[in-house]
Scaffold this active site. Structure first.
Site, PDB file in Angstrom:
ATOM      1  N   GLY A  67       0.796  -1.226   0.000  1.00  0.00           N
ATOM      2  CA  GLY A  67       0.000   0.000   0.000  1.00  0.00           C
ATOM      3  C   GLY A  67       0.823   1.268   0.000  1.00  0.00           C
ATOM      4  O   GLY A  67       1.949   1.303  -0.448  1.00  0.00           O
ATOM      5  N   ASP A 285      -2.860 -11.892  -3.154  1.00  0.00           N
ATOM      6  CA  ASP A 285      -2.453 -10.487  -3.033  1.00  0.00           C
ATOM      7  C   ASP A 285      -2.640 -10.053  -1.570  1.00  0.00           C
ATOM      8  O   ASP A 285      -2.886  -8.882  -1.265  1.00  0.00           O
ATOM      9  CB  ASP A 285      -3.284  -9.591  -3.958  1.00  0.00           C
ATOM     10  CG  ASP A 285      -2.543  -8.308  -4.317  1.00  0.00           C
ATOM     11  OD1 ASP A 285      -3.185  -7.395  -4.883  1.00  0.00           O
ATOM     12  OD2 ASP A 285      -1.335  -8.210  -4.011  1.00  0.00           O
ATOM     13  N   SER A 289      -2.461  -3.615  -0.843  1.00  0.00           N
ATOM     14  CA  SER A 289      -3.576  -2.657  -0.854  1.00  0.00           C
ATOM     15  C   SER A 289      -4.406  -2.929  -2.102  1.00  0.00           C
ATOM     16  O   SER A 289      -3.880  -3.294  -3.148  1.00  0.00           O
ATOM     17  CB  SER A 289      -3.042  -1.226  -0.891  1.00  0.00           C
ATOM     18  OG  SER A 289      -2.385  -1.019  -2.129  1.00  0.00           O
TER      19      SER A 289
HETATM   20  C1  FWO Z   1      -3.648  -4.537  -6.842  1.00  0.00           C
HETATM   21  C2  FWO Z   1      -0.622  -4.388  -4.583  1.00  0.00           C
HETATM   22  C3  FWO Z   1      -3.495  -3.153  -7.507  1.00  0.00           C
HETATM   23  C4  FWO Z   1       0.463  -2.780  -3.048  1.00  0.00           C
HETATM   24  O1  FWO Z   1      -3.705  -3.045  -8.712  1.00  0.00           O
HETATM   25  O2  FWO Z   1      -0.886  -4.557  -6.914  1.00  0.00           O
HETATM   26  O3  FWO Z   1      -3.122  -2.219  -6.772  1.00  0.00           O
HETATM   27  O4  FWO Z   1       1.578  -2.372  -3.385  1.00  0.00           O
HETATM   28  O5  FWO Z   1       0.164  -3.122  -1.893  1.00  0.00           O
HETATM   29  N1  FWO Z   1      -2.784  -4.575  -5.679  1.00  0.00           N
HETATM   30  N2  FWO Z   1      -0.422  -2.024  -5.223  1.00  0.00           N
HETATM   31  C5  FWO Z   1      -5.091  -4.759  -6.390  1.00  0.00           C
HETATM   32  C6  FWO Z   1      -6.057  -5.013  -7.548  1.00  0.00           C
HETATM   33  C7  FWO Z   1      -5.721  -6.320  -8.218  1.00  0.00           C
HETATM   34  C8  FWO Z   1      -7.461  -5.055  -6.989  1.00  0.00           C
HETATM   35  C9  FWO Z   1      -1.437  -4.531  -5.840  1.00  0.00           C
HETATM   36  C10 FWO Z   1      -0.633  -2.939  -4.107  1.00  0.00           C
HETATM   37 ZN    ZN Z   2      -0.232  -6.314  -7.990  1.00  0.00          ZN
END
Ligand code: FWO
Ligand code: ZN
Length: 390
Positions: A67, A285, A289
């Site tokens: 996140g 995942d 976030s």
């Molecule tokens: C997805 C992890 C997104 C982190 O596209 O890639 O953000 O760094 O914690 N999560 N960015 C969630 C969608 C697939 C719903 C991540 C996030």
């Molecule tokens: Zn991701």
């Protein structure tokens, strides 16, 4: 030693009602009516009316937390052991996400070691969203060859407004270095690829399969179910090019994005479209976030992924989407094990690691979880907690 008697065993293929003897962290014997030798200190677990399946493998978990896309206060919390084992997961692969600055590979490695000391099996990917790849040694290939827990690279972001906007040549170099790192270390050399909402979709992966000698087994694009268009592109990529696709389970089914596809639904869609089950994996995942952005790209809000969603989506595929348990288990057990080249994981067979989940045959409610031969949850009671869990 533990003897699980009389359970209906899904290895993940159905092998019938068996007794399974485990000891020293390994599956020692699978048979009919194994005698209970009182000479040894054996606990007998009654598996009558239950199904026994391999412990789940979650190949995309932000074990450090992730996140931050809404500012520092939105950095998600670090994972705890019970967040993992209550979902029947006994092996995780940790990764970094958008924030490859305050989250580091050294920190990720320490957290993976901590979880391993607490009782499960852990691996990590080197890198984060960013290109050039953030590593520990300064080189993707050296990280994979020299660091025992590093099985590949990821999650590398493409087709996303938060990516580094790498060229397809830069992307191919990362996959090539990861592949050779895997070859030189006997590991998977898998690139976990974060797919965003961009127009390009799987173009870069098609480029690699058409223009280089690199195998589809070195690439695993995730979040394929984040939109119907990407889901359809993923189905085409898997069915026509023999690619592998990973569906994210974390989104709350009651709050899906308008065009998002629930993972269990996506599995059914892919199978109905002729994708081979062995080319489909799920990952949670977890602790990542789940940012929600407005159409103009401005930040709207954040959710946090849960590892327990992996089991929920496998269960829903069986109970709601009519997928056979022996098939629905593959995306969360033998398929990630095969792609990650974890030969001792994801299957119930002699000499494999004793990672097992015993569940009610009808509701698939988790009853007992065993990790490396140790009973972590027994009759739904968590027996083994993380160091700082009360
Ligand atoms: C997805 C992890 C997104 C982190 O596209 O890639 O953000 O760094 O914690 N999560 N960015 C969630 C969608 C697939 C719903 C991540 C996030
Ligand atoms: Zn991701």
């Amino acid at each position: 030693m533990h003897l699980i008697k009389n359970a209906s065993v899904y290895a993940p293929e159905e092998i019938g009602v068996k007794d399974v003897l485990i000891g020293g962290g390994k599956i020692l014997k699978i048979g009919d009516e194994l005698p209970v030798e009182h000479a040894y200190d054996i606990t007998v677990i009654d598996g009558t009316g239950k199904v026994l399946m391999p412990g789940l493998i979650d190949a995309h978990v932000h074990i450090l937390g992730g996140g931050g896309e809404g500012g520092a206060k939105t950095r998600t919390p670090e994972i705890m052991l019970s967040d993992i084992i209550t979902g029947g997961v006994t092996t995780v692969v940790g990764c970094l996400g958008t924030d490859g600055c305050t989250r580091t590979i050294s920190n990720l490695l320490a957290k993976a070691k901590g979880l391993e000391e607490e009782g499960i099996t852990t691996y990590i990917y080197t890198g984060s969203y960013q290109v050039p790849v953030r590593t520990l040694t300064g080189s993707v290939m050296d990280d994979i060859i020299l660091l025992e827990k590093v099985v590949g690279t990821g999650e590398i972001a493409i087709s996303d407004h938060r990516s580094s906007q790498p060229t397809k040549e830069e992307f191919a170099k990362i996959v090539a270095d990861t592949r050779v790192g895997g070859i030189l270390s006997g590991k998977a050399g898998l690139v976990n690829i974060h797919m965003g909402d961009g127009e390009e979709k799987l173009e870069f992966l098609r480029y690699i399969l058409e223009k280089t000698q690199i195998s589809a087994a070195n690439m695993l694009p995730t979040h394929i179910n984040r939109s119907t268009t990407l889901m359809n592109d993923g189905i085409d990529y898997a069915r026509n090019l023999g690619g592998y696709i990973d569906l994210t389970t974390s989104s709350d089914p009651d709050f899906l994005e308008p065009d998002e596809v629930k993972a269990s639904t996506g599995l059914k869609m892919a199978l109905d479209a002729g994708v081979l089950i062995d080319h489909i994996t799920f990952s949670s995942d977890g602790q990542g976030s789940l940012p929600i952005f407005h159409a103009d790209g401005s930040f709207a809000g954040l959710g946090v992924g849960k590892v327990t969603s992996l089991y929920r989506e496998m269960k829903d595929a069986v109970l709601k989407d009519g997928v056979a348990l022996s098939d629905a288990l593959k995306p969360v057990t033998s398929n990630p094990a095969n792609l990650l080249k974890l030969g001792q994981k994801g299957k119930i067979r002699e000499n494999a690691d004793a990672d097992l989940v015993l569940a009610e045959a009808d509701t698939l409610e988790i009853d007992t979880v065993i990790a490396r031969g140790r009973i972590m949850i027994y009759k739904r009671e968590v027996l083994v907690k993380g160091t700082f869990e009360n």
